[in-house]
Design a protein around this motif. Structure first.
Motif, mmCIF file in Angstrom:
data_model
loop_
_atom_site.group_PDB
_atom_site.id
_atom_site.type_symbol
_atom_site.label_atom_id
_atom_site.label_comp_id
_atom_site.label_asym_id
_atom_site.label_seq_id
_atom_site.Cartn_x
_atom_site.Cartn_y
_atom_site.Cartn_z
ATOM 1 N N GLY A 2 0.826 -1.208 0.000
ATOM 2 C CA GLY A 2 0.000 0.000 0.000
ATOM 3 C C GLY A 2 0.856 1.250 0.000
ATOM 4 O O GLY A 2 0.664 2.155 -0.817
ATOM 5 N N ALA A 3 1.836 1.294 0.894
ATOM 6 C CA ALA A 3 2.663 2.496 1.012
ATOM 7 C C ALA A 3 3.473 2.716 -0.259
ATOM 8 O O ALA A 3 3.566 3.831 -0.765
ATOM 9 N N ILE A 4 4.034 1.642 -0.786
ATOM 10 C CA ILE A 4 4.887 1.805 -1.968
ATOM 11 C C ILE A 4 4.043 2.173 -3.184
ATOM 12 O O ILE A 4 4.410 3.036 -3.981
ATOM 13 N N ALA A 5 2.882 1.550 -3.297
ATOM 14 C CA ALA A 5 2.014 1.865 -4.431
ATOM 15 C C ALA A 5 1.489 3.293 -4.305
ATOM 16 O O ALA A 5 1.540 4.080 -5.248
ATOM 17 N N ASN A 6 1.047 3.647 -3.121
ATOM 18 C CA ASN A 6 0.451 4.965 -2.938
ATOM 19 C C ASN A 6 1.479 6.082 -3.022
ATOM 20 O O ASN A 6 1.274 7.071 -3.692
ATOM 21 N N GLU A 7 2.537 5.915 -2.293
ATOM 22 C CA GLU A 7 3.480 7.029 -2.153
ATOM 23 C C GLU A 7 4.485 7.053 -3.295
ATOM 24 O O GLU A 7 4.914 8.096 -3.732
ATOM 25 N N GLY A 8 4.877 5.881 -3.756
ATOM 26 C CA GLY A 8 5.886 5.840 -4.812
ATOM 27 C C GLY A 8 5.265 5.856 -6.191
ATOM 28 O O GLY A 8 5.959 5.963 -7.190
ATOM 29 N N GLY A 9 3.953 5.719 -6.248
ATOM 30 C CA GLY A 9 3.301 5.703 -7.551
ATOM 31 C C GLY A 9 3.732 4.516 -8.376
ATOM 32 O O GLY A 9 3.870 4.593 -9.593
ATOM 33 N N ILE A 10 3.969 3.396 -7.713
ATOM 34 C CA ILE A 10 4.423 2.215 -8.439
ATOM 35 C C ILE A 10 3.259 1.242 -8.536
ATOM 36 O O ILE A 10 2.663 0.881 -7.530
ATOM 37 N N GLU A 11 2.953 0.878 -9.722
ATOM 38 C CA GLU A 11 1.810 -0.007 -9.919
ATOM 39 C C GLU A 11 2.087 -1.352 -9.261
ATOM 40 O O GLU A 11 3.224 -1.837 -9.244
ATOM 41 N N GLY A 12 1.035 -1.930 -8.725
ATOM 42 C CA GLY A 12 1.162 -3.169 -7.971
ATOM 43 C C GLY A 12 1.934 -4.260 -8.698
ATOM 44 O O GLY A 12 2.681 -5.015 -8.097
#
Ligand code: ADP
Ligand code: MG
Length: 661
Positions: free
Chosen positions: A529-539
């Motif tokens: 969640g944090a990486i997808a949300n904050e880093g804008g990295i698709e799952g």
């Protein structure tokens, strides 16, 4: 529990809602609900401050539903939530409570979902919109979302929105909504920026704060078990089995439905258990209490209300199967044990998201609650063997065995088998119903992995299936309880897994280290969640995640842009910065006490693996990091957060050059 309002009916909610609540099994309003709903219904602005898990969703959803004009299919309420997951959860809650309101429509809008779908849904109309700030801004800009009929705006989990950096977006939305509406703000804490928003955008808000009262607790041995991966019911039965001074237990759950459900399941596992809830007649309830007193029942599964004032001295254990709403309720609950001068035991199940409540309870009771580990299989075996030996000794002492002596003597003579062998065979026969060495199909499946035993994940982190097949006829397979009552584990389908694997193999993934781990209470889901949300990295670009005690590793594209890495360094999970950095090959991992399971393809709840694809894949891109600035904005119109540049790992939807729909 101090509120005088004991029933939802007393809150003047319409019959359609009352019947839905009866169906979901809510017995009484939680304190935040009892306090907020009247203000809400009166149309006041409102600030509701209460811990996570105290029922804030229903505190606004119920009065909101009560005031809706179903004939007008235009958004009358907008709920802002920090994450896509919460948006969905809140929308589902609305759906549930509105079960008897035909024609009601709630629409979740979040980044990561196709605009085409959302635009189509919006054109069909909805009474309530639940969305994440970024996507709501998009729709307001496009005028696909029109708030002319807006009556109520709710900021849910406001502190979380602040923490995730959406507060500017929230302000932008507040500025772009019609002036005349009710604004309600819900939050677990009230940091200054949130307070300032309240001052600026609310009119004389009613403030409701569910405070943690300070109380002292008598001589009760208090422990907690952090629920992770394992099934609560299995954990419960294991614990009860090895507790030394177990006599009778009172298990607290939140809903009436759960009292019946869990009592039934315990019954199927051989316990004398019964439910105690507010739906039962006074006579029935008294019967249950009487049976608990006289020992024909050992376990009662109850709601707070039904167990109020219960005084049964033989209750040796209180289990908070579902965490209570507030510290006061906790104190009431555990006060049911340790009576009449005996020592009592209190066990609290705490999910990672409930750790704050644990702290609040410790603070309020001024006592440390010890962490406990789940008894292992050999703990259970030891205990069963000890009990078995004792039974044998008791029988030798108390029973007349002449006839049986004769049977054994005959056996000895006829087959020339030594008495010790005969005794072993008899022991084997005696334990068939309740094996001395608990072992079941579930356990074997678990351990078929090549790992050596000491390399396996710690016992308490594995799904607890090994005892569950002990009584296969009594406990049918489908009875296996979901890991979380309201949220059955999301399972990936095969195609999703395969396509994800393909995505992995296309790019070059590298292992990164982050400075949060199990000790911080994080789960793979938090990390994705944090990486997808904050880093804008698709799952799909997020690979395997392995949790260790105080750090974790995660696979990400090797060529992540530097500014994305910078953003992720600052990103926090449970207050701790990730400090992400690429791992050199072979670094740290062998020092770990815990070897993660090698595969993540298995589909079991509680696996130490990232959440199933689909839940987080293409997780929303609320942060500007993944969204280049848009032309229609006038400079200064909307505050900008740092832009992560060319992040090819960001989800593609809603990107810079707006597609034409
Ligand atoms: P919060 O928003 O405060 O973190 P939620 O609204 O998510 O809390 O509620 C937490 C859980 O409590 C949910 O599973 C919900 O279904 C349950 N719940 C809420 N209100 C009640 C109630 N009055 N009785 C029983 N369960 C409730
Ligand atoms: Mg909430």
């Amino acid at each position: 529990m101090t509120e005088s309002i004991d029933t939802f009916a007393a809150l003047n909610l319409p019959p359609a809602l009352l019947s839905a609540l009866a169906e979901v099994g809510y017995e009484t309003p939680s304190p935040i609900q009892a306090a907020c709903i009247p203000h809400f219904l009166a149309g006041h602005d409102l600030i509701g401050e209460a811990q996570t898990g105290t029922g804030k969703t229903a505190a606004f959803a119920l009065p909101l539903l009560a005031r809706l004009d179903l004939a007008t299919k235009m958004p009358q309420a907008l709920v802002l939530t920090p994450t896509r997951e919460l948006a969905i959860q809140v929308a589902e809650a609305f759906q549930k409570y509105a079960h008897h309101m035909p024609g009601f429509h709630v629409l979740p809008l979040y980044g990561g979902q196709s605009m085409v779908i959302q635009l189509r849904a919006l054109s069909r109309g909805a009474h309530v919109i639940v969305g994440t700030p970024g996507r709501i801004m998009d729709h307001l800009e496009r005028k696909s979302l029109v708030l002319d009929r807006l009556q109520t705006l709710v900021l849910d989990e406001a502190d979380e929105m602040l923490r995730m950096g959406f507060i500017d977006d929230v302000e932008w939305i507040l500025e772009h909504t019609p002036a005349e509406h009710q604004t309600a703000l819900f939050s677990a804490t009230m940091p200054d920026p949130i307070r300032r928003i309240a001052q600026r955008y609310q009119k004389n808000p009613q403030q409701v704060k569910i405070r943690a009262a300070t109380t002292t607790v008598a001589a009760i041995h208090q422990r907690y078990w952090q629920v992770r991966g394992a099934d609560k019911l299995d954990a419960l039965t294991r614990m009860l089995e090895v507790e030394q001074d177990f006599d009778a237990a009172l298990i607290f759950v939140r809903t009436k439905t759960a009292t019946v459900d869990i009592a039934d399941k315990l019954g199927a596992r051989g316990y004398e258990a019964a439910a105690l809830n507010g739906d039962m007649t006074q006579g029935l309830r008294e019967q249950v209490v009487e049976r608990l007193k006289n020992g024909s029942l050992d376990i009662v599964v109850a709601t707070d209300v039904a167990a109020r004032g219960l005084d049964v001295p033989r209750i040796s254990h209180v289990v908070n199967y579902d965490i209570p709403y507030d510290t006061e309720a906790y104190v009431h609950r555990i006060g049911r044990t340790g009576r009449a001068g005996r020592t009592g035991n209190a066990i609290l199940f705490v999910a990672p998201r409930e750790l704050r409540m644990l702290k609040a309870i410790e603070h309020a009771t001024r006592q440390k609650i010890e962490p406990m580990t789940l008894p292992t299989k050999s703990d259970v075996a030891d205990r069963r063997v000890a009990q078995f030996k004792q039974q044998v000794l008791d029988v030798i002492k108390a029973e007349k065995l002449d006839f049986y002596f004769e049977v054994v003597r005959q056996l000895e003579d006829e087959s020339e088998i030594k008495p010790r062998e005969i005794a072993a065979a008899l022991a084997f026969l005696a334990q068939r119903e309740r094996p001395l060495q608990p072992e079941g199909a579930g356990w074997q499946a678990e351990t078929s992995a090549p790992a050596r035993s000491e390399e396996r994940p710690r016992r308490e982190e594995r799904p607890l299936r090994e005892f569950s097949d002990e009584r296969p006829r009594a406990a049918p397979r489908e009875e296996r309880p979901a890991f979380h009552e309201d949220k059955p584990p999301v399972r990936a389908n095969r195609d999703e897994i395969l396509s994800r694997r393909r995505a992995f193999s296309e790019g070059n993934l590298a292992k990164f280290r982050i400075d949060v781990g199990r000790n911080q209470g994080v789960t793979p889901k938090d990390i994705v969640g944090a990486i997808a949300n904050e880093g804008g990295i698709e799952g799909k670009y997020i690979g395997q995640i392995h949790l260790f005690d105080d750090y974790s590793t995660v696979e990400l594209p090797a060529d992540l842009p530097a500014d994305t890495i910078q953003t992720l360094k600052r990103t926090r999970i449970r207050q701790s910065p990730l400090n992400i950095r690429a791992l050199a090959a072979g670094e740290v991992e062998e020092k770990s006490s815990y070897k993660p399971r090698p595969k993540w393809g298995a589909e079991r709840p509680g696996d130490e693996r990232r959440p199933a694809p689909g839940k987080w894949s293409g997780a929303k891109s609320e942060h500007d990091g993944s969204r280049p600035p848009k032309a229609p904005f006038k400079p200064g119109d909307k505050p900008k957060r740092p832009y992560a540049g060319e992040n090819k790992f960001a989800p593609k939807h809603g990107a810079g050059k707006p597609k034409k729909y």
